[in-house]
Design an enzyme around this catalytic site. Structure first.
Site, short mmCIF file in Angstrom:
data_model
loop_
_atom_site.label_atom_id
_atom_site.label_comp_id
_atom_site.label_asym_id
_atom_site.label_seq_id
_atom_site.Cartn_x
_atom_site.Cartn_y
_atom_site.Cartn_z
N HIS A 97 0.82 -1.21 0.00
CA HIS A 97 0.00 0.00 0.00
C HIS A 97 0.86 1.26 0.00
O HIS A 97 1.93 1.32 0.61
CB HIS A 97 -0.98 0.00 1.17
N ASP A 152 6.29 1.69 6.94
CA ASP A 152 5.02 1.03 6.68
C ASP A 152 4.17 1.98 5.85
O ASP A 152 3.61 2.93 6.38
CB ASP A 152 4.35 0.69 8.01
N GLU A 161 -5.10 1.29 2.76
CA GLU A 161 -4.91 0.15 3.66
C GLU A 161 -4.94 0.57 5.11
O GLU A 161 -5.45 -0.16 5.97
CB GLU A 161 -3.59 -0.55 3.33
N GLU A 162 -4.42 1.74 5.42
CA GLU A 162 -4.32 2.17 6.82
C GLU A 162 -5.68 2.42 7.47
O GLU A 162 -5.77 2.49 8.69
CB GLU A 162 -3.45 3.43 6.94
N ASP A 195 4.29 -6.27 3.60
CA ASP A 195 4.02 -5.23 4.60
C ASP A 195 5.02 -5.38 5.74
O ASP A 195 5.99 -6.14 5.63
CB ASP A 195 2.58 -5.34 5.10
N HIS A 223 4.43 1.94 13.42
CA HIS A 223 3.51 3.08 13.56
C HIS A 223 4.05 4.15 14.51
O HIS A 223 3.31 4.98 15.02
CB HIS A 223 2.11 2.64 14.01
#
Length: 384
Positions: A72, A189, A223-224, A244, A324
């Protein structure tokens, strides 16, 4: 077929270029255009969905039972929730991430009137003013605010700047590429996953390797927030591997070196047969790997299955420390992932039945351990 040689300099340059492009979910047009142009330069046919998810086709020996690789383009970010009386901005997150990692972040506000720089600060940011209260303020999005680097002492001045509720806020990645192979940055990410895929494509194009079936290279844009690959798959795709991040943390088996193969996430186990094949390829090709299970994690594969696509899915990851947050990875993992992708795509199709959308029992897969256990149970049943 053996794994191909990966151009790590190309991988690095692509990752640097991707990190320079802000792309929080909902604000991805620029990164889509960048990646689409690079895919075309590499020689692939590119199509975009209405909103900008990318599907790039590399033709194989046949179309049926095609394979897909997906990552993504979107990242975490924030949106303006409210213009505050003190001239600062209340925020809500885009995606799931802690305000703990927002404190002190430099950022960009995108408004219709232009872009502005700013800093996300705790409500009590000055020790000279609040003394020990700066250490006792709770963590949460309601306890931070965005200070705009422009004349903005109140709501009126914010309004004159053209800043409005709903404006997108992109968080600076602040990347560092170290000589020892470590990479530290926000948004690895999944900018790193995209760079891994581009490097694998380049390796296949440079070598001229053929594949037994078509390969769809997919790049999603939401995607998030859980949308991911919900609407980008075509019926001829029989298997899809998501690229990922894995979580390198206490209690996890992920690592910043080699490939981490996801066995399950919060939506359940990944496809038994596809995952086993990836493990076998790692063993045959001497690609370092480990397995892990992620309890608080989902990827593009989850959104595809939840949307009703009957596709085999697997997850291969690069281990990320502090996912994250202020993330760290190692080039060894990125190179290993690209190598695995090339080896997988050039490998023969083993489940020929997958070329059909629906079929009878003939050619259906077997899970030998289950059948062996049933045989053992019959052999030891005293009633038999």
């Amino acid at each position: 077929m053996p794994r191909l040689t990966i151009d790590t300099e190309y991988l690095t340059e692509q990752l640097k270029a991707l990190l320079r492009i802000p792309s929080p979910t909902g604000y991805t047009d620029t990164v889509v255009r960048h990646v689409a142009q690079e895919l075309e330069r590499l020689g692939l046919k590119v199509e975009l969905t209405r909103r900008g998810a990318i599907s790039a086709l590399r033709q194989g020996s046949r179309r049926a039972s095609a394979r897909a690789i997906v990552s993504h383009l979107d990242t975490l970010g924030a949106q303006v929730k409210r213009l505050k009386e003190n001239g600062r901005l209340e925020l809500v997150p885009i995606g799931h991430w802690s305000a703990r990692f927002a404190e002190g972040a430099r950022c960009m506000i995108f408004s219709d009137a232009g872009t502005y720089r700013g800093t996300i600060l705790p409500l009590k940011a000055s020790g000279h003013t609040y003394n020990d209260e700066v250490d006792t303020l709770p963590v949460g999005w309601e306890f931070v605010e965005l200070r705009v680097d422009a004349l903005s002492r109140d709501v009126t001045e914010l309004t004159k700047l053209g800043i409005e509720v709903g404006d997108t806020v992109a968080i600076d990645p602040q990347p560092e590429f170290l000589d020892n192979g470590y990479i530290v940055s926000r948004h690895l990410d999944n900018k790193a996953g995209v760079a891994v895929m581009l490097a694998a494509i380049k390796a296949m194009e440079d070598s001229g390797e053929s594949t037994p079936v078509d390969t769809h290279w997919l790049f999603t844009i939401a995607e998030e927030v859980g949308v991911g690959a919900a609407s980008i798959l075509t019926p001829d795709i029989a298997s899809m591997i998501a690229v990922d991040n894995g979580t390198s943390a206490p209690g996890q088996n992920s690592a910043e070196f080699g490939v981490t193969i996801g066995m399950a996430d919060q939506t359940g186990p990944f496809d038994y047969h596809l995952t086993k094949k990836l493990v076998r390829i790692c063993q045959d090709e001497d690609i370092r790997y480990q397995k892990d299970i992620f309890r608080y994690y989902r990827s593009d594969s989850a959104s595809a299955l939840e949307a009703g696509h009957d596709v085999r899915t697997a997850l291969i990851t690069f281990g990320v420390d502090a996912s994250h947050g202020y993330e760290r990875i190692h080039m060894h993992a990125l190179r290993s992932l690209s190598e695995l992708i090339t080896a997988y795509l050039t490998s023969p199709v083993e489940i020929e039945r997958d070329r059909n959308y629906h079929a009878g029992l003939k050619g259906f897969t077997r899970q030998p351990d289950v059948e062996a256990a049933q045989e053992l149970a019959r052999d030891t049943d005293p009633a038999e």
